[in-house]
Design an enzyme around this catalytic site. Structure first.
Site, short mmCIF file in Angstrom:
data_model
loop_
_atom_site.label_atom_id
_atom_site.label_comp_id
_atom_site.label_asym_id
_atom_site.label_seq_id
_atom_site.Cartn_x
_atom_site.Cartn_y
_atom_site.Cartn_z
N ASP A 165 -45.93 -46.09 -30.68
CA ASP A 165 -44.69 -45.50 -30.15
C ASP A 165 -44.96 -44.07 -29.70
O ASP A 165 -45.21 -43.81 -28.53
CB ASP A 165 -43.59 -45.55 -31.21
CG ASP A 165 -42.29 -44.88 -30.74
OD1 ASP A 165 -42.19 -44.55 -29.54
OD2 ASP A 165 -41.38 -44.70 -31.55
N ASP A 181 -40.83 -49.01 -39.30
CA ASP A 181 -41.31 -47.87 -38.51
C ASP A 181 -41.65 -46.72 -39.44
O ASP A 181 -40.77 -46.14 -40.08
CB ASP A 181 -40.24 -47.45 -37.51
CG ASP A 181 -40.72 -46.37 -36.56
OD1 ASP A 181 -41.88 -45.93 -36.67
OD2 ASP A 181 -39.92 -45.95 -35.69
N GLU A 190 -44.59 -50.18 -36.92
CA GLU A 190 -44.59 -49.29 -35.76
C GLU A 190 -45.15 -47.91 -36.12
O GLU A 190 -44.74 -47.31 -37.12
CB GLU A 190 -43.15 -49.15 -35.26
CG GLU A 190 -42.99 -48.36 -33.99
CD GLU A 190 -41.55 -48.39 -33.47
OE1 GLU A 190 -41.24 -47.56 -32.60
OE2 GLU A 190 -40.75 -49.23 -33.93
N LYS A 205 -36.70 -47.63 -41.44
CA LYS A 205 -37.51 -46.43 -41.30
C LYS A 205 -38.18 -46.08 -42.63
O LYS A 205 -37.63 -46.35 -43.70
CB LYS A 205 -36.63 -45.26 -40.86
CG LYS A 205 -36.09 -45.38 -39.44
CD LYS A 205 -37.15 -45.07 -38.41
CE LYS A 205 -36.55 -44.94 -37.02
NZ LYS A 205 -37.54 -44.53 -36.02
#
Length: 357
Positions: free
Chosen positions: A242, A191, A217, A163
């Protein structure tokens, strides 16, 4: 067959290890469990909602109200085997309340599987019988990121999702150090959770080129889909949407505009398996690769996501780790994980029954 009772209750679960993403710190979650009773007393259907204010716009309280005030009067007495009829009716009554819809959807599919005496993943098609999942490393200092990555690899995982989205330079450093630590045979995903601008996204991808990321992402804000398209056309690695994919119409717009290379389908975002199957059909027709994702979800909900993923050949990726850190999950045992590979239950439906003392 008729639905004779609807019961919902909240389940508060702490995380064994809190984590941070671009816009919040998470140390606990509240899922809402749902039970649909039928006039066949031996068959009940179970579902689970994992509402998230920042994503689905719901809370556990709003889901409970929706089930009590809208779902119960609307579907009590209905035939649970006519699931499309039930879900189309509820979609009109509960616009935007997707995790509440997902819970009902799961319970209906659970009943269908139990009536047929077949696990849901087989009933939906059973293209494969297991699936590798990524596991998430939240935003941590570089040294802690490396330590956490090594820990997951020692447990057998071969795909990590890092992340980020708060600081591009720190994210680049963390990715490069993680790659050095885990070696070249581990898949790395990143992400940003909407944390980057287009320029920052381009700089990040260029700076991490040596790490050979599998994908990036949702780098840009979900309410500006054109920005995602700029990133998709400007980088050399696949870009996944997403938070920007919440509905079948979103899937159509993304496909029509070539705004992404991949889509992350989460049952909680889209309203359950029924909607996920339709979104997946759009993605497949547009040759968009599909990942099944999740929120912080009890194993009951993970089981539903896995059933969908196993049933469709173009669902190539899984990010179903939302249950791993949950403490006191009442549905533990609905799925099995061994060395980073998820296996579905062999029991009918979603593989869950309430334990009675």
């Amino acid at each position: 067959m008729k639905i004779t009772s609807i019961e919902a209750w909240p389940v508060f679960m702490r995380l064994s290890e809190p984590y941070a993403i671009a816009y919040q710190q998470v140390d606990s979650t509240t899922n809402v469990f749902l039970r649909l009773g039928t006039n066949r007393g031996d068959i009940e259907g179970y579902g689970c909602a994992a509402p998230e204010q920042d994503i689905t716009g719901e809370t556990s309280d709003s889901v409970l109200r929706a089930i009590r005030d809208t779902v119960e009067p609307a579907i009590k007495g209905a035939d649970p085997l006519r699931s499309t009829h039930v879900m189309e009716k509820l979609k009109e009554l509960l616009p935007g309340q997707r995790s509440a819809l997902a819970a009902v959807d799961m319970a209906l599919y659970d009943i269908l599987g139990k009536v047929c005496g077949v696990p849901l993943w087989k009933l939906l098609g059973g293209f494969r019988d297991r699936m590798k999942t990524s596991v998430t490393v939240g935003i941590l200092p570089a040294a802690e990121t490396v330590a956490r990555a090594r820990d997951w690899i020692s447990q057998g995982f071969r795909c990590l999702k890092l992340k980020g989205g708060k600081d591009v330079d720190e994210d680049i450093e963390r990715v490069l150090l993680a790659r050095e630590a885990v070696g070249k045979n581990v898949e790395l995903r990143f992400d940003a959770n909407q944390g980057f601008s287009v320029d920052q996204s381009l700089r990040f991808v260029k700076g991490t080129r040596k790490a050979k990321l599998e994908l990036i992402e949702q780098p840009t804000p979900k309410n500006e889909p054109a920005l995602l398209g700029y990133v998709t056309r400007g980088v050399s690695i696949p870009v996944m949407v997403d938070e920007g994919l919440m509905s079948l119409r979103d899937a159509f717009r993304i496909a029509r505009g070539d705004l992404a290379d991949m889509v992350n389908v989460k049952l909680m975002k889209v309203g359950g398996i029924y909607e996920a199957l339709q979104i997946n059909a759009v993605a497949r027709s547009a040759r968009l690769e599909v990942m099944i994702g999740c929120m912080d979800e009890a194993e009951l909900a993970i089981s539903a996501g896995l059933a969908f993923a196993l049933a469709r050949p173009n669902v190539m990726y899984a990010d179903l780790d939302g249950h791993l850190d949950l403490l006191e999950d009442p549905s533990k045992g609905c799925v099995t994980i061994r060395k980073g590979v998820l296996f579905p239950s062999t029991r009918p439906g979603l593989g869950f029954e309430m334990k009675t003392s």
